[in-house]
Design a protein around this motif. Structure first.
Motif, short mmCIF file in Angstrom:
data_model
loop_
_atom_site.label_atom_id
_atom_site.label_comp_id
_atom_site.label_asym_id
_atom_site.label_seq_id
_atom_site.Cartn_x
_atom_site.Cartn_y
_atom_site.Cartn_z
N THR A 1 0.79 -1.22 0.00
CA THR A 1 0.00 0.00 0.00
C THR A 1 0.82 1.27 0.00
N THR B 1 -10.31 -2.10 -4.56
CA THR B 1 -9.80 -0.74 -4.36
C THR B 1 -8.81 -0.39 -5.47
N LYS C 1 -5.21 8.03 -3.78
CA LYS C 1 -5.77 7.43 -2.56
C LYS C 1 -6.04 5.97 -2.88
N SER C 2 -5.11 5.12 -2.51
CA SER C 2 -5.14 3.73 -2.95
C SER C 2 -6.24 2.88 -2.31
N LYS C 3 -6.90 3.41 -1.29
CA LYS C 3 -7.97 2.64 -0.64
C LYS C 3 -9.36 3.02 -1.15
N THR C 4 -9.39 3.89 -2.15
CA THR C 4 -10.66 4.30 -2.74
C THR C 4 -11.26 3.15 -3.54
N LYS C 5 -12.59 2.99 -3.48
CA LYS C 5 -13.26 1.97 -4.29
C LYS C 5 -13.14 2.35 -5.77
N SER D 1 -5.43 -2.09 -5.46
CA SER D 1 -5.39 -3.55 -5.61
C SER D 1 -5.42 -3.98 -7.07
#
Length: 408
Positions: free
Chosen positions: A253, A367, A336-340, A370
């Motif tokens: 991440t 995400t 923002k790597s955790k964004t859907k 991923s």
């Protein structure tokens, strides 16, 4: 003749099997060599491959350090040099595995050779070297070396890492436009799907390392600058932390970034060797190594990596015309790597995110951090094919970094 901060490397000793050679890629026949253009602009001819008149002596580390100290003006921009003969031989050996046209003469475009330890090693190995040097103080010694090389060496006062500055107008060395440099060298454009036409070897300056990597990336996706002439291969020493960023995978991440996705999409990335920072000589007046600090990643080495552009990078849907949109899309996703991912897609493609993910067999809850590089490319191509890409959502100043801001 030409001398700059690039190393085109198809360097292998004469007779080695599988040696990567560049003369064909440079649009020269085996019976011609690169040389300074005379008044008529003609390349000189010679009978067969150039060979040094005698094995050139390689100076010891202490002698190289003395020479660097003599040529350094205060305060100097920090540079690193290969000073150890064993390291120079190891680097030359690593470059032997590069790709190129079989049966042609070895040509090396060397960035910032400085005292010329690697230059001599390459010449002794039978390579044809084009040395690009930004510090005018080193040029006379390199020119003197040229006189001993029987046509194997060309020297240009030029800074490879500052090629093609924007908005400056007419330039004086070491600043130069790549078009002028390559025209003087007699290097012609080859198709993107042809063999690698140029191989570059050099040490990326650490002071603006990230910016320089971005600059090269933009040029690659636009097929401009050095990539205008074909799939130029870079063999570069970069910091360990930057190397790990370039090859990071989904799930890492904190280091899986836009640079990771974009370089992995565009190039085959190969680690040739890792070398501790103290292995390199610097021109620092106080003798310090000035190693960039890293909080997230280990940074104990300089890493020699090979970046070979992929033949299939450009398609009917990903072109030089729209590649900038692809770059911006990836940068916005990885900001923002955790964004859907589906939330981003619904903004860009008229609430059709669910259908796009279904076509690619990607889970709806995935995400942005991923998604693999090849999936980003496929996603972009599908949106382009469907003509559903609302690009207005991309242009958010908080997430963009225009290449025009990357200048020196």
């Amino acid at each position: 003749m030409l001398r700059s901060a690039v190393a085109v490397a198809a360097l292998a000793p004469s007779g080695l099997p599988g040696r990567p050679l560049l003369l064909a890629a440079l649009s020269l026949s085996p019976g011609k060599r690169l040389s300074s253009r005379g008044p008529a602009g003609q390349n000189e001819q010679r009978r067969g491959p150039a060979k040094a008149r005698f094995p050139l002596p390689i100076p010891e580390v202490a002698e190289t350090a003395r020479l660097v100290a003599e040529k350094t003006r205060a305060p100097p921009p920090l540079r690193r040099f290969i000073a150890c003969p064993d390291l120079a031989h190891a680097v030359a050996s690593s470059l032997q595995s590069g790709r190129g046209s079989e049966g042609q003469e070895t040509v090396v475009l060397e960035c910032e050779p400085g005292p010329g330890v690697l230059t001599r090693t390459l010449l002794n190995a039978g390579a044809h070297v084009i040395a690009l040097e930004s510090n005018k103080s080193f040029v006379p010694d390199l020119e003197s070396l040229k006189e001993k090389s029987d046509g194997q060496l060309e020297v240009v006062h030029c800074d490879f890492f500052r090629l093609d500055p924007m908005g400056i107008g007419s330039l004086k060395p070491p600043f130069m436009y790549s078009e002028r440099l390559f025209e003087n060298l007699g290097i012609l454009t080859v198709p993107w799907t042809a063999d690698v036409p140029l191989k570059v070897i050099g040490i990326v300056p650490q002071r603006k390392e990230r910016n320089l990597i971005w600059k090269l990336l933009y040029a690659l996706y636009e097929r401009s600058s050095i990539y205008k002439y074909g799939r130029t291969e870079l063999n570069l020493f970069v910091s360990e932390k930057e190397y790990k960023t370039l090859v990071a995978k989904p799930g890492e991440t904190r280091i899986y970034q836009a640079l990771s996705v974009l370089w992995q999409t565009a190039c085959d990335i190969q680690l040739l060797r890792m070398e501790p920072w103290p292995s390199f000589l610097t021109n620092s007046k106080n003798g310090g190594l000035s190693i960039p600090k890293s909080v997230l990643l280990q940074n104990d080495h300089l890493c020699l990596i090979r970046l070979t552009p992929r033949k299939n990078l450009f398609t009917d849907s990903l072109t030089t015309s729209n590649s900038r949109i692809f770059v911006v899309m990836v940068k916005q996703c990885l900001a923002k790597s955790k964004t859907k991912l589906i939330d981003k897609l619904n903004l860009w493609s008229s609430q059709s995110g669910k259908e796009l993910l279904r076509q690619l067999e990607i889970p709806e809850n995935i995400t942005t951090g991923s998604l693999y590089p090849e999936q980003y490319k496929s996603l972009f191509e599908i949106m382009e094919q469907a003509n559903e890409f609302d690009q207005s959502w991309l242009y958010d100043e908080d997430s963009l970094e225009d290449s025009r801001g990357i200048n020196f």
